[in-house]
Design a protein around this motif. Structure first.
Motif, PDB file in Angstrom:
ATOM      1  N   ARG A  19      38.001  17.432 -11.696  1.00 35.13           N
ATOM      2  CA  ARG A  19      37.193  18.138 -10.700  1.00 35.13           C
ATOM      3  C   ARG A  19      36.250  17.160  -9.986  1.00 35.13           C
ATOM      4  O   ARG A  19      36.096  17.210  -8.779  1.00 35.13           O
ATOM      5  N   ALA A  22      38.318  15.066  -7.655  1.00 31.71           N
ATOM      6  CA  ALA A  22      38.656  15.830  -6.445  1.00 31.71           C
ATOM      7  C   ALA A  22      37.465  15.874  -5.488  1.00 31.71           C
ATOM      8  O   ALA A  22      37.634  15.746  -4.272  1.00 31.71           O
ATOM      9  N   MET A  23      36.268  16.032  -6.034  1.00 28.99           N
ATOM     10  CA  MET A  23      35.068  16.058  -5.191  1.00 28.99           C
ATOM     11  C   MET A  23      34.856  14.705  -4.507  1.00 28.99           C
ATOM     12  O   MET A  23      34.422  14.647  -3.361  1.00 28.99           O
ATOM     13  N   LEU A  25      37.354  12.541  -3.745  1.00 32.20           N
ATOM     14  CA  LEU A  25      38.417  12.426  -2.745  1.00 32.20           C
ATOM     15  C   LEU A  25      38.132  13.294  -1.521  1.00 32.20           C
ATOM     16  O   LEU A  25      38.445  12.913  -0.401  1.00 32.20           O
ATOM     17  N   ASP A  26      37.528  14.457  -1.739  1.00 26.21           N
ATOM     18  CA  ASP A  26      37.222  15.374  -0.637  1.00 26.21           C
ATOM     19  C   ASP A  26      35.950  14.979   0.120  1.00 26.21           C
ATOM     20  O   ASP A  26      35.601  15.605   1.117  1.00 26.21           O
ATOM     21  N   GLY A  27      35.240  13.980  -0.380  1.00 28.55           N
ATOM     22  CA  GLY A  27      34.020  13.537   0.292  1.00 28.55           C
ATOM     23  C   GLY A  27      32.790  14.346  -0.056  1.00 28.55           C
ATOM     24  O   GLY A  27      31.733  14.165   0.543  1.00 28.55           O
ATOM     25  N   VAL A  28      32.916  15.249  -1.024  1.00 27.89           N
ATOM     26  CA  VAL A  28      31.751  16.024  -1.467  1.00 27.89           C
ATOM     27  C   VAL A  28      30.783  15.095  -2.202  1.00 27.89           C
ATOM     28  O   VAL A  28      29.571  15.168  -2.010  1.00 27.89           O
ATOM     29  N   LYS A  30      29.883  11.227  -2.456  1.00 23.80           N
ATOM     30  CA  LYS A  30      30.072   9.985  -1.698  1.00 23.80           C
ATOM     31  C   LYS A  30      29.508   8.805  -2.488  1.00 23.80           C
ATOM     32  O   LYS A  30      28.701   8.999  -3.397  1.00 23.80           O
ATOM     33  N   GLU A  87      45.730   7.836  -6.552  1.00 22.41           N
ATOM     34  CA  GLU A  87      46.309   9.161  -6.313  1.00 22.41           C
ATOM     35  C   GLU A  87      47.586   9.069  -5.489  1.00 22.41           C
ATOM     36  O   GLU A  87      48.541   9.811  -5.729  1.00 22.41           O
TER      37      GLU A  87
END
Length: 122
Positions: A19, A22-23, A25-28, A30, A87
């Motif tokens: 999780r 994923a955060m 990779l999603d830029g949540v 940084k 990934e």
């Protein structure tokens, strides 16, 4: 962090780690951002602090986060690049062969596969 649905298929520490990845990779999360404290995550998701620590330690072992004494864990500058490379490699070696096999089994063409993408771009 956001709500997490735990599954029985993998250890919770690994699901927590994925999780956080994923955060990233999603830029949540940084580079330079602090991760929530072990105590905060443990309390929020009703987890054992050792479980959270194990997930965080694996992230540190992979140099995705760094420990700053007395301050907590922070996303490293190279985390996003490392994750993207890892990934992509994992997708190409583990997931793509299965997807390709299914595409071939279903007899789908490149045009059929790209049609939804083209329609969304218009």
């Amino acid at each position: 962090m956001t709500a997490i649905q735990w599954s029985d298929g993998a250890p919770i520490y690994r699901q927590l780690k994925e999780r956080v990845v994923a955060m990233m990779l999603d830029g949540v999360l940084k580079p330079g951002d602090a991760l929530p404290s072990v105590r905060q995550v443990a309390a929020e998701y009703q987890l054992n602090p050792i479980t959270v620590s194990r997930a965080y330690q694996e992230l540190a072992d992979e140099a995705l986060v760094e420990k700053r004494r007395g301050l907590g864990m922070y996303v490293t500058e190279e985390a996003a690049r490392k994750l993207l490379v890892n990934e992509r490699e994992r997708f190409l070696t583990e997931e793509w062969p299965l997807v390709l096999e299914r595409i071939m089994r279903l007899g789908l063409t490149a045009e059929e596969l790209l049609a939804p993408a083209k329609a969304g771009a218009q």
